[in-house]
Design an enzyme around this catalytic site. Structure first.
Site, PDB file in Angstrom:
ATOM      1  CE  LYS A 112     -17.439  36.161 124.021  1.00 53.55           C
ATOM      2  NZ  LYS A 112     -16.949  35.422 125.201  1.00 53.55           N
TER       3      LYS A 112
HETATM    4  O1  LIG Z   1     -13.960  35.593 120.082  1.00 53.95           O
HETATM    5  C1  LIG Z   1     -13.899  35.081 121.196  1.00 53.95           C
HETATM    6  C2  LIG Z   1     -14.338  35.712 122.333  1.00 53.95           C
HETATM    7  C3  LIG Z   1     -14.191  35.095 123.536  1.00 53.95           C
HETATM    8  N1  LIG Z   1     -13.631  33.877 123.653  1.00 53.95           N
HETATM    9  C4  LIG Z   1     -13.491  33.286 125.007  1.00 53.95           C
HETATM   10  O2  LIG Z   1     -12.092  33.154 125.311  1.00 53.95           O
HETATM   11  C5  LIG Z   1     -11.857  31.925 125.960  1.00 53.95           C
HETATM   12  C6  LIG Z   1     -10.990  31.035 125.093  1.00 53.95           C
HETATM   13  O3  LIG Z   1     -10.695  29.821 125.737  1.00 53.95           O
HETATM   14  P1  LIG Z   1      -9.530  28.819 125.218  1.00 53.95           P
HETATM   15  O4  LIG Z   1      -9.625  27.673 126.153  1.00 53.95           O
HETATM   16  O5  LIG Z   1      -8.229  29.569 125.326  1.00 53.95           O
HETATM   17  O6  LIG Z   1      -9.871  28.464 123.830  1.00 53.95           O
HETATM   18  C7  LIG Z   1     -13.221  31.329 126.271  1.00 53.95           C
HETATM   19  O7  LIG Z   1     -13.640  31.810 127.528  1.00 53.95           O
HETATM   20  C8  LIG Z   1     -14.097  31.905 125.192  1.00 53.95           C
HETATM   21  O8  LIG Z   1     -15.451  31.991 125.584  1.00 53.95           O
HETATM   22  C9  LIG Z   1     -13.182  33.247 122.524  1.00 53.95           C
HETATM   23  O9  LIG Z   1     -12.634  32.120 122.576  1.00 53.95           O
HETATM   24  N2  LIG Z   1     -13.324  33.867 121.320  1.00 53.95           N
END
Ligand SMILES: O=c1ccn([C@@H]2O[C@H](COP(=O)(O)O)[C@@H](O)[C@H]2O)c(=O)[nH]1
EC number: 4.1.1.23
Length: 305
Positions: A112
């Protein structure tokens, strides 16, 4: 064919078709959740240093990559967890990115990043393209600094067959504070979607999609449907599936009629599947990789619409 021979959008389309999977496996190593089979070595070596944890993260992520290669199109290392370990973690991140690419997995680096244009150029160079230690196939970027801050990333997309995913509508509950705010007739996320569409539409690959994609959370299915229509040529990275509550019905609207156009990330519920109650009974401690495999198969199945 090497991935660099085709555009990022075409490589992603090919990878989705070859694996018949729209799953993106999130590589978010967390100390407290690593399988005992991996932390045991760390404890018996008397370690606990950043170097030892970094080695554990590398082992954990590369073993996951071995399990999921050929089963999914892409992986998404979350740089925060690697940065948390300092320099050793940053080296581990580079190793994990390189290993995933060597197994023909497309790598979406979730960092990001963004800044004023001249600094954005440095971020683009650092995270997009194989020449850098952290060079992945694509990068998540913030739109907050405006169009001129995105242009250096788009330039690198053109030069290196890379891609970006711009944060449009994020999965977290508080994202609406800015993203849903009205600016004239439209919301901020709608303005960002228009910018994504404009930057992308002159750069389409053979598959009909371009390198400038968007992040839209599975936790906002109505906006996902709206944004699919607003950015018809952009790949959408959909986080928020699984641990954050999103399910198969919530992400359906992200796909086009051929099943392309979106990849759905799942981090915790796949990589730490050994901790999920339904897998705990099926797999012993030493079989955490089998739990990962079962979780990926399950998600692939759920997303075959
Ligand atoms: O809007 C967003 C952008 C990035 N993320 C990222 O995706 C993963 C989600 O992890 P889970 O364990 O599947 O919940 C994580 O790396 C976040 O930083 C997001 O969740 N939402």
């Amino acid at each position: 064919m090497s991935l660099a021979d085709s555009t990022f959008a075409d490589s992603l389309a090919q990878a989705v078709q070859a694996t018949r999977s729209v799953t993106c496996v999130g590589l978010d190593p967390r100390k407290a959740s690593l399988p005992p089979a991996i932390t045991k070595d760390l404890v018996t070596s008397g370690a606990g240093s950043a170097d030892a944890w970094a080695a554990a993260y590398t082992q954990f992520c590369t073993e996951i990559i071995d399990v999921v290669a050929g089963k999914v199109a892409c992986v998404k290392p979350q740089v925060a967890f690697f940065e948390q370990l300092g320099p050793a973690g940053c080296i581990a991140l580079g190793e994990v990115i390189r290993y995933a690419r060597s197994k023909e997995l497309l790598v979406i680096v979730d960092a990001k990043r963004n800044d004023i244009g001249s600094t954005a150029e440095a971020y683009a160079d650092a995270y997009m393209g194989a020449a850098s230690p952290w060079g992945g196939d694509s990068l998540t970027v913030s739109p907050y600094l405006g169009e001129d801050s995105l242009e250096p990333f788009v330039k690198v997309c053109d030069e290196r067959n890379a891609g970006i995913f711009v944060l449009v509508k994020t999965s977290n509950p508080g994202g609406g504070f800015l993203q849903d705010r009205k600016t004239g007739d439209e919301t901020v996320y709608q303005s960002v979607a228009s910018l994504v569409r404009r930057l992308n539409e002159t750069r389409l690959g053979k598959c009909g999609y371009g390198p400038v994609g968007a992040v839209v959370g599975a936790t906002y299915p109505d906006q996902l449907a709206e944004l699919r229509a607003a950015m018809p040529t952009s790949w959408i990275l959909i986080p928020g599936f699984g641990a954050q509550g999103g399910g198969a019905d919530d992400v359906k609207a992200g796909f086009d009629d051929s099943g392309l156009g979106a990849v759905v990330n799942n981090s915790r519920n796949i990589i730490f599947a050994h901790q999920r109650p339904e897998f705990k009974d099926r797999f012993q401690d030493g079989q955490w990789q089998d739990a990962v495999c079962a979780a990926v198969d399950e998600m692939n199945q759920q997303l075959r619409f």
